[in-house]
Write an enzyme that holds these catalytic residues in place. Structure first.
Site, PDB file in Angstrom:
ATOM      1  N   GLY A  20      53.759  81.508  76.300  1.00  0.00           N
ATOM      2  CA  GLY A  20      53.089  82.108  77.462  1.00  0.00           C
ATOM      3  C   GLY A  20      53.025  83.622  77.312  1.00  0.00           C
ATOM      4  CG  ASP A 137      59.408  81.252  82.435  1.00  0.00           C
ATOM      5  OD1 ASP A 137      58.676  81.404  83.434  1.00  0.00           O
ATOM      6  OD2 ASP A 137      59.099  80.529  81.469  1.00  0.00           O
TER       7      ASP A 137
HETATM    8  O1  F6P Z   1      56.791  80.330  80.316  1.00  0.00           O
HETATM    9  C1  F6P Z   1      55.883  81.035  81.102  1.00  0.00           C
HETATM   10  C2  F6P Z   1      55.168  80.091  82.032  1.00  0.00           C
HETATM   11  O2  F6P Z   1      54.262  80.872  82.821  1.00  0.00           O
HETATM   12  C3  F6P Z   1      56.065  79.257  82.929  1.00  0.00           C
HETATM   13  O3  F6P Z   1      56.543  79.971  84.037  1.00  0.00           O
HETATM   14  C4  F6P Z   1      55.139  78.122  83.297  1.00  0.00           C
HETATM   15  O4  F6P Z   1      55.882  76.956  83.577  1.00  0.00           O
HETATM   16  C5  F6P Z   1      54.334  77.927  82.045  1.00  0.00           C
HETATM   17  O5  F6P Z   1      54.411  79.148  81.311  1.00  0.00           O
HETATM   18  C6  F6P Z   1      52.894  77.598  82.289  1.00  0.00           C
HETATM   19  O6  F6P Z   1      52.311  77.357  81.068  1.00  0.00           O
HETATM   20  P1  F6P Z   1      50.729  77.208  80.850  1.00  0.00           P
HETATM   21  O7  F6P Z   1      50.119  78.559  80.934  1.00  0.00           O
HETATM   22  O8  F6P Z   1      50.624  76.601  79.502  1.00  0.00           O
HETATM   23  O9  F6P Z   1      50.219  76.332  81.966  1.00  0.00           O
END
Ligand code: F6P
Length: 331
Positions: A20, A137
């Site tokens: 992310g 996170d």
């Molecule tokens: O790890 C960062 C994060 O934003 C988390 O808080 C969340 O669960 C996840 O990534 C969301 O991922 P994606 O952008 O793949 O939906």
């Protein structure tokens, strides 16, 4: 896995961002490129994280390539979640591609998934690897703060402040879901800073009965609204199910707001830019010193190096004092 690699000075390094994206990643890339160039290193940007590494998608970076990015959210190198990098064939291919480009060292910016890939590279070859924590996170062992967390909590806080205005005016409970994957770091800090009545996080058992009692009690004591922060990883079935369970017991008209990906975007705060700049420069120094297999972080204001194996295996604990404070202040 090593620690200090016996070799000539490193001359060419790669950078990638993975998993992310997090606000501040650009500031970190900028610091690596500019400090690296000052140290006479050639710096290569690898696009789209490990996916780009496996495809050989790379670009030479100089001080001017990173102009005007310190204030931008996201990552201009782009990022990806790469399944192939979890396989031994993927790791072999990554090493081949780095060798093919004469890249002797790699800096990876991301969270625990990123560090698993980094550790595999450090263990498998003669490539030096240093990780930098970048995830909203903030769930990375070995650093008080990861790049992006401060911006994310401020973004969430801005939204919560606005919701509080309408919640108070219409005397409604609001259930607000924040990100954090399986951890409650974002929920806890925005809960305190936003004056929430309750926070529901994966680290503590969520009891809907107790939440209802709290909410009832709060309204009886004259509170006009109730802000309940729900971490996305909470174990009680998610924000929609929790709100429904509360409605079945209290029959209070409520609203839900899922803050979602707005928490990942936006211009990084000063704190995130400064942290990113410090960690980026420290990572370059670590490579120049021959270090490999570590994450550079900051604990109590000091730059620290934590073995990547620890960042993957050890759990960062929530601050219990903050949890207690949250409860006291919600009265
Ligand atoms: O790890 C960062 C994060 O934003 C988390 O808080 C969340 O669960 C996840 O990534 C969301 O991922 P994606 O952008 O793949 O939906």
């Amino acid at each position: 896995m090593d620690n200090l690699v016996e070799r000539d000075f490193v001359k060419k390094i790669g950078i990638l961002t993975s998993g992310g994206d997090a606000p501040g990643m650009n500031a970190c890339i900028r610091a690596i490129v500019r400090h690296g160039t000052t140290c006479r290193l050639e710096v290569v940007g690898i696009r789209r994280g490990y996916a780009g590494l496996l495809e050989g998608d790379m670009v030479i970076l100089g001080p001017r390539s990173v102009a005007n990015i310190i204030q931008r959210g996201g990552t201009f190198l782009e990022t990806a979640r790469c399944e192939e990098m979890k396989t031994s064939d993927g790791v072999k291919k990554a090493i081949q591609n780095l060798r093919h480009e004469n890249i002797e060292a790699l800096i990876t910016i991301g969270g625990d998934g990123t560090f698993r890939g980094a550790m595999a590279l450090a263990e498998a070859g003669d490539i030096q690897v240093i990780g930098i924590p970048g995830t909203i996170d903030n769930d990375v062992y070995g650093t008080d703060y990861a790049i992006g967390f401060d911006t994310a909590i401020n973004t969430a806080l801005d939204a919560i402040d606005k919701i509080r205005d309408t919640a108070g005016s219409l005397q409604r409970p609001f259930f607000i879901e924040v990100m954090g994957k399986k951890r409650g770091f974002i929920a806890l800090e925005v809960g305190i800073a936003g004056g929430a009545e309750s926070i529901l996080i994966p680290e503590t058992e969520t009891k809907v009965e107790e939440l209802c009692l709290n909410m009832k009690h709060n309204f009886k004591r004259g509170k006009k609204s109730s802000i309940v922060i729900v971490a996305e990883g909470d174990d009680a079935g998610g924000v929609f199910s929790i709100a429904q369970q509360v409605w079945e017991r209290l029959k209070l008209d409520y609203r839900i707001c899922v803050l979602g990906h707005i928490q990942r975007g936006g211009s990084p705060t000063a704190r995130d830019r400064i942290l990113a700049s410090k960690l980026g420069a420290a990572a370059v120094d670590a490579l120049a010193d021959g270090r490999s297999g570590y994450m550079v972080g900051e604990l109590k204001g000091e730059i620290t190096f934590t073995p990547l194996s620890d960042t993957c295996q050890k759990r960062k604990e929530l601050d219990n004092n903050l949890l207690k404070l949250m409860k006291v202040l919600a009265t």
